[in-house]
Design a protein around this motif. Structure first.
Motif, PDB file in Angstrom:
ATOM      1  N   PRO A  46       0.823  -1.209   0.000  1.00  0.00           N
ATOM      2  CA  PRO A  46       0.000   0.000   0.000  1.00  0.00           C
ATOM      3  C   PRO A  46       0.861   1.264   0.000  1.00  0.00           C
ATOM      4  N   VAL A  47       0.464   2.228  -0.807  1.00  0.00           N
ATOM      5  CA  VAL A  47       1.086   3.556  -0.806  1.00  0.00           C
ATOM      6  C   VAL A  47      -0.026   4.541  -0.487  1.00  0.00           C
ATOM      7  N   ARG A  48       0.045   5.114   0.692  1.00  0.00           N
ATOM      8  CA  ARG A  48      -0.970   6.085   1.125  1.00  0.00           C
ATOM      9  C   ARG A  48      -0.275   7.406   1.418  1.00  0.00           C
ATOM     10  N   ILE A  49      -0.766   8.449   0.795  1.00  0.00           N
ATOM     11  CA  ILE A  49      -0.208   9.793   0.953  1.00  0.00           C
ATOM     12  C   ILE A  49      -1.354  10.730   1.312  1.00  0.00           C
ATOM     13  N   ASP A  50      -1.129  11.588   2.317  1.00  0.00           N
ATOM     14  CA  ASP A  50      -2.140  12.591   2.650  1.00  0.00           C
ATOM     15  C   ASP A  50      -1.594  13.976   2.293  1.00  0.00           C
ATOM     16  N   TRP A  51      -2.401  14.988   2.502  1.00  0.00           N
ATOM     17  CA  TRP A  51      -2.001  16.353   2.121  1.00  0.00           C
ATOM     18  C   TRP A  51      -0.757  16.830   2.874  1.00  0.00           C
ATOM     19  N   PRO A  52      -0.660  16.632   4.193  1.00  0.00           N
ATOM     20  CA  PRO A  52       0.562  17.073   4.873  1.00  0.00           C
ATOM     21  C   PRO A  52       1.824  16.372   4.342  1.00  0.00           C
ATOM     22  N   GLU A  53       1.690  15.103   3.985  1.00  0.00           N
ATOM     23  CA  GLU A  53       2.851  14.396   3.460  1.00  0.00           C
ATOM     24  C   GLU A  53       3.220  14.884   2.058  1.00  0.00           C
ATOM     25  N   LEU A  54       2.223  15.280   1.264  1.00  0.00           N
ATOM     26  CA  LEU A  54       2.512  15.907  -0.035  1.00  0.00           C
ATOM     27  C   LEU A  54       3.404  17.125   0.177  1.00  0.00           C
ATOM     28  N   VAL A  55       3.060  17.941   1.155  1.00  0.00           N
ATOM     29  CA  VAL A  55       3.857  19.134   1.461  1.00  0.00           C
ATOM     30  C   VAL A  55       5.281  18.723   1.867  1.00  0.00           C
ATOM     31  N   GLU A  56       5.402  17.690   2.700  1.00  0.00           N
ATOM     32  CA  GLU A  56       6.721  17.204   3.131  1.00  0.00           C
ATOM     33  C   GLU A  56       7.544  16.691   1.955  1.00  0.00           C
ATOM     34  N   VAL A  57       6.923  15.957   1.046  1.00  0.00           N
ATOM     35  CA  VAL A  57       7.643  15.435  -0.117  1.00  0.00           C
ATOM     36  C   VAL A  57       8.160  16.596  -0.966  1.00  0.00           C
ATOM     37  N   ARG A  58       7.343  17.612  -1.151  1.00  0.00           N
ATOM     38  CA  ARG A  58       7.791  18.778  -1.925  1.00  0.00           C
ATOM     39  C   ARG A  58       8.922  19.506  -1.202  1.00  0.00           C
ATOM     40  N   GLN A  59       8.903  19.525   0.127  1.00  0.00           N
ATOM     41  CA  GLN A  59      10.009  20.126   0.884  1.00  0.00           C
ATOM     42  C   GLN A  59      11.290  19.313   0.705  1.00  0.00           C
ATOM     43  N   VAL A  60      11.174  17.998   0.739  1.00  0.00           N
ATOM     44  CA  VAL A  60      12.340  17.134   0.512  1.00  0.00           C
ATOM     45  C   VAL A  60      12.916  17.412  -0.871  1.00  0.00           C
ATOM     46  N   ARG A  61      12.048  17.528  -1.854  1.00  0.00           N
ATOM     47  CA  ARG A  61      12.497  17.835  -3.221  1.00  0.00           C
ATOM     48  C   ARG A  61      13.337  19.116  -3.240  1.00  0.00           C
ATOM     49  N   GLU A  62      12.875  20.126  -2.521  1.00  0.00           N
ATOM     50  CA  GLU A  62      13.612  21.399  -2.518  1.00  0.00           C
ATOM     51  C   GLU A  62      14.908  21.318  -1.712  1.00  0.00           C
ATOM     52  N   LEU A  63      15.010  20.375  -0.790  1.00  0.00           N
ATOM     53  CA  LEU A  63      16.269  20.155  -0.074  1.00  0.00           C
ATOM     54  C   LEU A  63      17.294  19.468  -0.973  1.00  0.00           C
ATOM     55  N   ILE A  64      16.816  18.600  -1.868  1.00  0.00           N
ATOM     56  CA  ILE A  64      17.711  17.860  -2.762  1.00  0.00           C
ATOM     57  C   ILE A  64      18.137  18.700  -3.962  1.00  0.00           C
ATOM     58  N   ARG A  65      17.258  19.544  -4.468  1.00  0.00           N
ATOM     59  CA  ARG A  65      17.512  20.320  -5.691  1.00  0.00           C
ATOM     60  C   ARG A  65      18.872  21.019  -5.718  1.00  0.00           C
ATOM     61  N   PRO A  66      19.295  21.695  -4.651  1.00  0.00           N
ATOM     62  CA  PRO A  66      20.562  22.426  -4.728  1.00  0.00           C
ATOM     63  C   PRO A  66      21.789  21.548  -4.981  1.00  0.00           C
ATOM     64  N   VAL A  67      21.707  20.268  -4.674  1.00  0.00           N
ATOM     65  CA  VAL A  67      22.848  19.371  -4.887  1.00  0.00           C
ATOM     66  C   VAL A  67      23.309  19.433  -6.341  1.00  0.00           C
ATOM     67  N   PHE A  68      22.384  19.669  -7.270  1.00  0.00           N
ATOM     68  CA  PHE A  68      22.708  19.721  -8.691  1.00  0.00           C
ATOM     69  C   PHE A  68      23.237  21.090  -9.129  1.00  0.00           C
ATOM     70  N   HIS A  69      23.135  22.084  -8.262  1.00  0.00           N
ATOM     71  CA  HIS A  69      23.427  23.463  -8.664  1.00  0.00           C
ATOM     72  C   HIS A  69      24.654  24.073  -7.984  1.00  0.00           C
ATOM     73  N   ALA A  75      27.470  20.733  -2.010  1.00  0.00           N
ATOM     74  CA  ALA A  75      26.606  19.589  -2.305  1.00  0.00           C
ATOM     75  C   ALA A  75      26.848  18.467  -1.295  1.00  0.00           C
ATOM     76  N   ALA A  76      28.105  18.215  -0.978  1.00  0.00           N
ATOM     77  CA  ALA A  76      28.439  17.182   0.012  1.00  0.00           C
ATOM     78  C   ALA A  76      27.864  17.542   1.378  1.00  0.00           C
ATOM     79  N   ARG A  77      27.935  18.817   1.748  1.00  0.00           N
ATOM     80  CA  ARG A  77      27.374  19.251   3.031  1.00  0.00           C
ATOM     81  C   ARG A  77      25.875  19.012   3.064  1.00  0.00           C
TER      82      ARG A  77
END
Length: 179
Positions: A46-69, A75-77
């Motif tokens: 089962p994969v269950r996602i609620d609205w607060p977790e959607l927000v958390e996933v998008r926050q994780v995405r923004e934490l990872i994004r700078p690694v490429f830039h 990036a290591a830090r």
């Protein structure tokens, strides 16, 4: 939450997660989008996602994004900080009747925390094996997708051949217009 299966899978997960928000419309607009993203990347029900977790996933995405830039030391830090926050010593699990597999997220982690731990580990391992120069951002002016390139002798500047062609055609037309 499924296994740590392969390092390549975690790298692809990181790249695709970052690419859910580029110059194109946001791709994670509702919990069902995150659910489908996880299923498309090999997770099983089962994969269950609620609205607060959607927000958390998008926050994780923004934490990872700078690694490429950013520069390699920064990036290591970032990756080390994500690993310190979200990852634990790998452990074997056979939860929910699944075959034995490795986990690096804390027991009881939600999907956002699992993504943070797994994608940070995947990118850290990739950078350790290929160098941070193998992490890239598309050079096309109208694109900001990220990519990885493990090929040492084949520098890559574009996320796809489509972006490379579009850029070459635009450059050619611009030169023709000025001559």
């Amino acid at each position: 939450m499924e296994s740590l299966q392969t390092p390549d899978r975690l790298v692809r997960l990181a790249v695709d997660l970052v690419n859910t928000r580029t110059l194109e419309p946001e791709k994670l607009t509702k919990p069902a989008d995150v659910r489908q993203f996880l299923l498309d990347h090999g997770e099983s029900e089962p994969v269950r996602i609620d609205w607060p977790e959607l927000v958390e996933v998008r926050q994780v995405r923004e934490l990872i994004r700078p690694v490429f830039h950013v520069e390699p030391a920064e990036a290591a830090r970032i990756l080390n900080d994500l690993l310190a926050e979200y990852a634990v010593r790998p452990y074997l699990s056979d939860h929910d009747g699944s075959p034995w597999h490795l986990h690096v997220a804390k027991p009881g982690a939600n999907w956002a925390q699992w993504l943070a731990a797994g994608t940070a580990l995947g990118l850290a391992g990739f950078a350790a094996g290929h160098g941070f120069q193998a992490l890239g951002v598309c050079a096309a002016g109208d694109c900001e997708r990220v990519f990885v390139n493990p090929a040492a002798k084949r520098p890559r500047r574009f996320c796809t051949p489509t972006c490379a062609s579009r850029t070459r055609v635009a450059t050619h037309r611009a030169r023709r217009a000025t001559s």
